[in-house]
Scaffold this active site. Structure first.
Site, mmCIF file in Angstrom:
data_model
loop_
_atom_site.group_PDB
_atom_site.id
_atom_site.type_symbol
_atom_site.label_atom_id
_atom_site.label_comp_id
_atom_site.label_asym_id
_atom_site.label_seq_id
_atom_site.Cartn_x
_atom_site.Cartn_y
_atom_site.Cartn_z
ATOM 1 C CD GLU A 53 -3.041 0.765 0.331
ATOM 2 O OE1 GLU A 53 -3.097 -0.335 -0.260
ATOM 3 O OE2 GLU A 53 -3.840 1.683 0.119
ATOM 4 C CG ASP A 54 1.197 3.061 3.150
ATOM 5 O OD1 ASP A 54 0.329 3.434 2.331
ATOM 6 O OD2 ASP A 54 0.963 2.874 4.353
#
Ligand code: MN
Length: 735
Positions: free
Chosen positions: A76-77
């Site tokens: 996700e990051d």
């Protein structure tokens, strides 16, 4: 700050066999890729995945879950993709990370839509692996614990979402501890002032409440000891702020009126009879409030919760609740499915392809589906109903195949929609359906969580009626498609028969023309049609007259020479095939002249009676419809003369009963109904129904349904009713 060694220590003590190396590698990978990132608090980002892994270790989950906790935000990051995860950590962890990433990653949707999507995705992800939601809950729990660094609006938004989605999911899964913490944190962040006010009020009473609790727990443990009831622990607690706040708001009462502001909990050893013995001890010490007793041991809640609840009135008049449960029940109440899963797993070893995991998956499905249901079916406490207000998905219903495959359909769908959703062939050959093992009508509206088994037989075909009981366009289109195919097949059949009939009239062997492929095709082309079937269909639909087709076959000269109408012959020739056909089951037989092999049906408009003059009309879809010759509709049907066939009643030895409705108009006086029914009974005729009313012009209107054998019988009945004094007229009504 939590260190990886703390996490590893917990995993090692809970699950000595665990692959610790995997956890270390996940930790290093996460540390490497989150390097330089910071949380809102200013701490290194790594703090978060570590804390999530720690919560998972505290839930006593396996090394896969803990490692995924460490890796859950990497895709996700950071720039890492799933394939990289797969090459380092294998398929299982990749699947878990993917499940979590999908939950988080929803773009540009409205808030409601986004929540609905989130719930749906979570439910679906959980059906493959319950660990996905456990990790998601751990993630959310840590974010909620550390949200003081976020802006108030963001805190409020996340808290609302937690109350709407994550707390109810935790509740559904029986994870009481996680749910309580999520709710209290949400309350605090969403309504900070109300939270503060209530906390102050409770704190002001706390010394007194705690003294009372101490008294109570002391008394309980003493009395249990005196009575030799084995117990592990007595706990005392003040009601949680969120549930207290909801109760005050809902019941509009003050804090001193809450009957369960304080509660004691008895945890017995693992024998449920000890719970009931403990209960009798409690009821011996204090007076119970009868309607407050609940036995969740005998009847567990669907989220597996088990406990005895009773409210009693203490010495000073203060009421309080006592909960009694075994150690194992207590663990289930706190940890829910997490406890359940662990238990299954440790007992049976491997998780993948494990029957126990399959069983757990079913449990999870059962627990979670109501979350996406719009109704608040929940059992007892108002608390739950409020938190289950998840009206997120009013438009969808989830049902399952017997193998556990989820089928999502619009609300109002029926087993036929379900069958077509599985496969169009399953729909086409569907003959029945079972829901939860019981046969149900095909028009039954499916409910969330229904396990639907579709019964099929290969020869079975869709029915036109189904159109009234399906709502999905997929099912509708398939059924319509089938009907038009079917109608075409039928009209080809009828067309062929009409043409044969015409050929018979001309005394030409039908085979001679119908088997002449080239000639048939030539004629079809003359009508602008491609194939022989198209020509027959056109005759069947009534667009093309068989007489004209025959003229083209014979040529004008020959046609004129053979034309039976010129010879003034009767339409029906002797020696032609005649078949007996039956209307309905075992009812009056009808002979249809000249045409073979078509269904017959009694016309609803005139309901012809055995012995009456009748006529047949070839209709599409219903075969030959038999009308009373005097029926007003026959005149209209005559326009289509080609479709009229002669029919007559077969000579039948056995007599069959048929219902006929009569209306007798009478003078308005008493005893009319009795007089008429007596007259009918006198000639040994059955009466199915009789009712009397008065018309606007003050005439008696008596409607009777009688059972007769034939026209003669009916005439006799009508005659005798006409003889009853006061009867003005008798007429026959349509059924
Ligand atoms: Mn996270």
């Amino acid at each position: 700050m939590i260190r990886i060694e703390d996490v590893i220590q917990k995993v090692e003590s809970n699950r000595p066999e665990s692959n610790i190396d995997l956890i270390r590698r996940a930790y290093l990978f996460s540390a490497l890729h989150h390097r330089g990132q910071k949380r809102a608090s200013g701490e290194p980002y790594l703090v978060h995945p570590l804390a999530v892994a720690n919560i998972l270790a505290e839930m006593r989950l396996d090394e896969m879950s803990v490692s995924t906790g460490l890796l859950h935000d990497v895709v996700e990051d950071t720039l890492v993709d799933l394939e990289t995860i797969r090459s380092y950590f294998g398929d299982e962890i990749t699947r878990l990370v993917d499940g979590l990433t999908k939950i988080a990653h929803i773009s540009n949707l409205s808030k409601e839509r986004q929540q609905a999507e989130n719930v749906r995705k979570m439910v679906l992800a959980m059906i493959t692996d319950v660990r996905v939601v456990l990790i998601k809950l751990a993630d959310r729990l840590h974010n909620m614990r550390t949200m003081q660094f976020l802006k108030p609006e963001k805190r409020a938004r996340i808290s609302q979402e937690t109350l709407d989605i994550y707390a109810p999911i935790a509740h559904r899964l029986g994870m009481g501890k996680v749910r309580s913490e999520l709710e209290d944190l949400s309350f605090q962040n969403l309504y900070p002032q109300e939270y503060k006010k209530l906390a102050d009020e409770v704190d002001a009473r706390r010394p007194e409440l705690e003294a009372t609790l101490e008294d109570i727990t002391y008394k309980i443990s003493a009395r249990l000891g005196e009575n030799d009831v084995p117990f592990v622990e007595i706990q005392g607690r003040v009601k949680r702020l969120f549930s207290l706040w909801k109760k005050l708001k809902k019941q509009k009462i003050s804090i001193d009126q809450v009957y369960d502001l304080i509660a004691a909990r008895i945890i017995t050893t693992n024998e449920k009879k000890n719970c009931y013995i403990a209960l009798s001890v409690i009821h011996d010490i204090w007076t119970p409030v009868p309607e407050r007793f609940k036995d969740w041991i005998a009847i567990p809640r669907d989220n597996l919760y088990q406990s005895l609840h009773t409210s009693v009135i203490g010495e000073n008049g203060q009421s309080f609740e006592v909960q009694i449960r075994t150690q194992e029940m207590h663990q289930t109440a706190e940890e829910g499915v997490a406890a359940h899963w662990k238990y299954k797993e440790s007992k049976l070893g491997r998780r993948d392809d494990d029957e126990s995991l399959d069983e757990l998956r079913k449990t999870v499905e059962k627990l979670l589906l109501p979350l996406v249901e719009n109704s608040t079916e929940d059992e007892d406490s108002e608390d739950f109903i409020e938190s289950l207000k998840l009206d997120l998905y009013p438009k969808d219903v989830y049902a399952f195949t017997p193998l556990g495959k989820i089928i999502q359909l619009p609300k109002g769908s029926t087993p036929i929609d379900f069958a077509y959703a599985i496969h169009s062939e399953v729909g086409d050959t569907c003959t029945g359906a079972k829901i939860k093992g019981r046969i149900v009508p095909l028009k039954t509206e499916l409910q969330n969580g229904d396990v639907v088994e579709i019964l099929t037989t290969p020869q079975s075909k869709p029915s036109r009626d189904w159109l009234n009981s399906v709502i999905t366009s997929r099912a509708k289109n398939r059924i319509r498609h089938w009907i038009s195919e079917q109608q075409r097949a039928e009209s080809i059949d009828i067309g062929r028969k009409l043409l044969e009939k015409e050929l018979n009239k001309f005394r030409i062997s039908p085979k001679k023309m119908l088997n002449d492929e080239n000639e048939m095709k030539r004629i079809a082309n003359e009508y602008g049609l491609g194939r022989t079937e198209d020509l027959l269909a056109s005759i069947g639909y009534g667009k093309t007259l068989p007489r004209n087709v025959l003229a083209k076959f014979l040529g004008a000269e020959k046609f004129a020479a053979l034309d039976p109408e010129k010879k003034e012959e009767t339409r029906i020739q002797s020696g032609m095939k005649a078949v007996k056909k039956f209307i309905g089951l075992g009812e009056d037989a009808i002979i249809v002249k000249g045409i073979d092999n078509l269904l017959t049906a009694r016309a609803r408009c005139c309901n012809p009676l055995s012995g009456e003059n009748i006529i047949g009309y070839i209709s599409l879809g219903k075969g030959i419809v038999v009308h009373n010759k005097n029926c007003k509709n026959v005149a209209q049907l005559m326009v289509n003369r080609e479709r009229i066939v002669e029919v007559e009643w077969a000579k039948n030895d056995s007599k069959h009963i048929q219902s006929v409705r009569l209306l007798a108009t009478t003078e308005n006086r008493t005893g009319m109904l009795a007089g008429i029914t007596n007259a009918i009974a006198d000639i040994k005729t059955g009466i199915r129904d009789a009712r009397a009313s008065v018309s606007k012009d003050d005439k008696g209107m008596i409607e009777i349904t009688i059972e007769v054998f034939d026209k003669k019988h009916l005439d006799k009945v009508v005659n005798s009713v006409e003889q009853v004094p006061g009867v003005i007229a008798v007429e026959r009504l349509n059924i």
